[in-house]
Each structure stands twice: as structure tokens, then as C-alpha cells.
Design a protein around this motif. Structure first.
Motif, mmCIF file in Angstrom:
data_model
loop_
_atom_site.group_PDB
_atom_site.id
_atom_site.type_symbol
_atom_site.label_atom_id
_atom_site.label_comp_id
_atom_site.label_asym_id
_atom_site.label_seq_id
_atom_site.Cartn_x
_atom_site.Cartn_y
_atom_site.Cartn_z
ATOM 1 N N ALA A 1 0.830 -1.213 0.000
ATOM 2 C CA ALA A 1 0.000 0.000 0.000
ATOM 3 C C ALA A 1 0.859 1.256 0.000
ATOM 4 O O ALA A 1 0.521 2.253 -0.649
ATOM 5 C CB ALA A 1 -0.929 -0.003 1.219
ATOM 6 N N PHE A 2 1.988 1.206 0.710
ATOM 7 C CA PHE A 2 2.902 2.350 0.735
ATOM 8 C C PHE A 2 3.502 2.596 -0.651
ATOM 9 O O PHE A 2 3.597 3.739 -1.116
ATOM 10 C CB PHE A 2 4.007 2.100 1.763
ATOM 11 C CG PHE A 2 5.081 3.158 1.767
ATOM 12 C CD1 PHE A 2 4.833 4.417 2.299
ATOM 13 C CD2 PHE A 2 6.334 2.893 1.229
ATOM 14 C CE1 PHE A 2 5.825 5.397 2.303
ATOM 15 C CE2 PHE A 2 7.323 3.864 1.231
ATOM 16 C CZ PHE A 2 7.063 5.120 1.773
ATOM 17 N N ILE A 3 3.886 1.520 -1.333
ATOM 18 C CA ILE A 3 4.486 1.657 -2.661
ATOM 19 C C ILE A 3 3.476 2.192 -3.667
ATOM 20 O O ILE A 3 3.788 3.074 -4.468
ATOM 21 C CB ILE A 3 5.059 0.310 -3.132
ATOM 22 C CG1 ILE A 3 6.200 -0.138 -2.212
ATOM 23 C CG2 ILE A 3 5.573 0.403 -4.575
ATOM 24 C CD1 ILE A 3 6.738 -1.513 -2.509
ATOM 25 N N THR A 4 2.252 1.665 -3.629
ATOM 26 C CA THR A 4 1.233 2.155 -4.562
ATOM 27 C C THR A 4 0.899 3.618 -4.302
ATOM 28 O O THR A 4 0.595 4.362 -5.239
ATOM 29 C CB THR A 4 -0.051 1.316 -4.468
ATOM 30 O OG1 THR A 4 -0.478 1.223 -3.102
ATOM 31 C CG2 THR A 4 0.172 -0.081 -5.019
ATOM 32 N N THR B 1 -6.421 -0.584 -3.058
ATOM 33 C CA THR B 1 -7.744 -1.206 -3.156
ATOM 34 C C THR B 1 -8.268 -1.166 -4.590
ATOM 35 O O THR B 1 -8.889 -2.119 -5.063
ATOM 36 C CB THR B 1 -8.725 -0.508 -2.216
ATOM 37 O OG1 THR B 1 -8.692 0.905 -2.453
ATOM 38 C CG2 THR B 1 -8.376 -0.782 -0.764
ATOM 39 N N ARG B 2 -8.007 -0.060 -5.291
ATOM 40 C CA ARG B 2 -8.459 0.046 -6.679
ATOM 41 C C ARG B 2 -7.659 -0.884 -7.587
ATOM 42 O O ARG B 2 -8.188 -1.441 -8.549
ATOM 43 C CB ARG B 2 -8.355 1.492 -7.160
ATOM 44 C CG ARG B 2 -9.343 2.425 -6.468
ATOM 45 C CD ARG B 2 -9.436 3.757 -7.183
ATOM 46 N NE ARG B 2 -10.390 4.645 -6.526
ATOM 47 C CZ ARG B 2 -11.691 4.636 -6.757
ATOM 48 N NH1 ARG B 2 -12.197 3.762 -7.618
ATOM 49 N NH2 ARG B 2 -12.497 5.469 -6.134
ATOM 50 N N LEU B 3 -6.375 -1.045 -7.282
ATOM 51 C CA LEU B 3 -5.556 -1.968 -8.070
ATOM 52 C C LEU B 3 -6.030 -3.403 -7.870
ATOM 53 O O LEU B 3 -6.116 -4.171 -8.832
ATOM 54 C CB LEU B 3 -4.083 -1.841 -7.673
ATOM 55 C CG LEU B 3 -3.110 -2.776 -8.391
ATOM 56 C CD1 LEU B 3 -3.109 -2.508 -9.904
ATOM 57 C CD2 LEU B 3 -1.703 -2.651 -7.830
ATOM 58 N N ILE B 4 -6.355 -3.763 -6.631
ATOM 59 C CA ILE B 4 -6.856 -5.118 -6.348
ATOM 60 C C ILE B 4 -8.171 -5.364 -7.084
ATOM 61 O O ILE B 4 -8.383 -6.435 -7.670
ATOM 62 C CB ILE B 4 -7.026 -5.322 -4.831
ATOM 63 C CG1 ILE B 4 -5.649 -5.330 -4.146
ATOM 64 C CG2 ILE B 4 -7.772 -6.618 -4.536
ATOM 65 C CD1 ILE B 4 -5.716 -5.404 -2.637
ATOM 66 N N ALA B 5 -9.062 -4.367 -7.070
ATOM 67 C CA ALA B 5 -10.333 -4.501 -7.791
ATOM 68 C C ALA B 5 -10.095 -4.628 -9.294
ATOM 69 O O ALA B 5 -10.798 -5.384 -9.980
ATOM 70 C CB ALA B 5 -11.226 -3.302 -7.482
ATOM 71 N N ALA C 1 5.688 0.434 -9.918
ATOM 72 C CA ALA C 1 6.690 1.289 -9.278
ATOM 73 C C ALA C 1 7.881 1.532 -10.198
ATOM 74 O O ALA C 1 8.373 2.659 -10.321
ATOM 75 C CB ALA C 1 7.149 0.650 -7.965
ATOM 76 N N ILE C 2 8.350 0.479 -10.873
ATOM 77 C CA ILE C 2 9.500 0.620 -11.764
ATOM 78 C C ILE C 2 9.134 1.448 -12.989
ATOM 79 O O ILE C 2 9.915 2.296 -13.444
ATOM 80 C CB ILE C 2 10.032 -0.765 -12.168
ATOM 81 C CG1 ILE C 2 10.641 -1.462 -10.939
ATOM 82 C CG2 ILE C 2 11.069 -0.653 -13.282
ATOM 83 C CD1 ILE C 2 11.093 -2.882 -11.192
ATOM 84 N N CYS C 3 7.943 1.230 -13.522
ATOM 85 C CA CYS C 3 7.497 2.027 -14.666
ATOM 86 C C CYS C 3 7.380 3.499 -14.285
ATOM 87 O O CYS C 3 7.742 4.391 -15.065
ATOM 88 C CB CYS C 3 6.164 1.507 -15.187
ATOM 89 S SG CYS C 3 6.272 -0.049 -16.087
ATOM 90 N N GLY C 4 6.876 3.757 -13.074
ATOM 91 C CA GLY C 4 6.788 5.132 -12.609
ATOM 92 C C GLY C 4 8.153 5.752 -12.394
ATOM 93 O O GLY C 4 8.380 6.924 -12.732
#
Length: 207
Positions: A30-33, A41-45, A187-190
Motif C-alpha cells: 500500500a505504501f508503494i502504490t 484497493t483500486r488496483l486489487i479490484a 513502481a518501476i514504470c513510474g
């Protein structure tokens, strides 16, 4: 040594594995996102179909094609997605690492083996290394655990048989691996500025 009286501790072990995995997801992922600029939560969905596939099959490999397509649809660079995800399935198995460490501590407790601080550090380091060689095929982590115990020589190997009864319940292990790889890819793409922020915001709105 391992009998009917081991059932309750075994259920506690399953509960601990799920709690440890959930804590890793809620705190670390969650910290990384959040740094990436999205909500976990949106990524999981967004990845729910792939995560359900992993739940039913027990293998994180089954979700790889879907994860690649969906991360590319988020605006991530195509080549970087394929590089990071395929590499991550070998070198970024956080769920397997958590499982190995917790399982060794559980088996040591069941066998009455005291693990001192130097040995605990050795367990952490060796589990980190052996988890890198673990494939993402269903059940492979159990064989990695056996190999790790052979290296450490701390816990009797027959204790691994106790874990066979709950092996099918270890869905959190594969789910953490898949989710961790997807978060690492974002994270790497960002970090590399190889992600289309407008596409990302449309697919995963923060509001």
C-alpha cells in the motif's frame, strides 16, 4: 511427535500466514502504490479476475498473461512490463519468502527447537535466497521449504509432512506473489517515467 494434538497449532499456523501476508500487503504494498499515485484497493479490484484465477488454480503463473495485458492497459511501457513481470516471477516472490520463514519458525516450535538470534538471521537470509529459486507452479514452495530445511539443518524434515494437510489453503502465498509483482512493475514504470499518467488516472481514478 506429530499427531492429533497438532491440529490446533496447524490451524494457528494458517491464520498466522494469512495475517503476515495481509500485513505485508497493507503496509508495504500500500505504501508503494501510494508513491506511484494510486490506491491499492483500486488496483486489487482492477486485477480481481487474475487474483480469482490464482485462488482457484493455486498457481501465480496462470495469472501472468492477464496481468501483462492489464498493466499495459494502465499505460505502462510494453517492454518494461514484460521484463519486470517475467523476471519478478523468479526474483520477487515475497509471498513464498514469508511462507518459508513462518513455516520454519512453526516447525521449530513444534519440534521444541530453540532458535537463537544468529540462527534466526541465517533463516531470514537463506529463505530470501532459496525463495528466489522457487518457481510459481502450485505447490512448489513446499519443495523449496524442504530444500531450505536441508540447508539449515535446524528442524527435523518429517515435520514438513504436517504442512501437507494445509497446503491447499496456502492461497495467500500465490496471491501475495502476484500482487507484489504487479505493484513492483507499476513502481518501476513510474520510476523510469515509462507510464502514461492520464491513462493510469482514467483506469484507476483516485477519487
Amino acid at each position: 511427535k506429530y499427531g492429533v494434538s497438532s491440529v490446533l497449532p496447524l490451524l494457528k499456523f494458517v491464520l498466522v500466514i494469512y495475517l503476515v501476508s495481509a500485513l505485508f500487503v497493507v503496509v508495504v504494498l500500500a505504501f508503494i502504490t501510494r508513491l506511484v499515485g494510486i490506491k491499492l484497493t483500486r488496483l486489487i479490484a482492477y486485477l480481481k479476475e487474475e487474483l480469482l484465477l490464482v485462488t482457484f488454480t493455486g498457481s501465480s503463473v496462470a495469472a501472468l498473461p492477464g496481468c501483462v495485458d492489464k498493466l499495459e492497459a494502465l499505460g505502462c511501457d510494453r517492454q518494461l512490463v514484460r521484463l519486470v513481470l517475467t523476471t519478478g516471477y523468479t526474483f520477487n516472490l515475497a509471498g513464498t519468502n514469508l511462507y518459508l520463514t513462518t513455516a520454519i519458525m512453526f516447525l521449530a516450535h513444534m519440534a521444541g527447537v530453540e532458535i537463537a538470534l544468529p540462527e534466526l538471521l541465517a533463516v531470514l537470509v537463506i529463505c530470501l535466497v532459496t525463495s528466489l529459486g522457487s518457481t510459481s507452479v502450485a505447490g512448489s514452495a513446499l519443495f523449496t521449504l524442504i530444500a531450505t530445511l536441508n540447508i539449515l539443518q535446524l528442524v527435523p524434515l518429517e515435520g514438513v509432512g504436517l504442512l501437507l494437510g494445509v497446503e491447499r489453503l496456502m492461497k495467500c502465498r500465490s496471491l501475495t506473489n502476484v500482487l507484489g509483482n504487479c505493484v513492483a512493475c507499476l513502481a518501476i514504470c513510474g520510476w523510469q517515467k515509462s507510464i502514461d499518467r492520464e491513462v493510469l488516472k482514467q483506469a484507476l481514478p483516485t477519487q
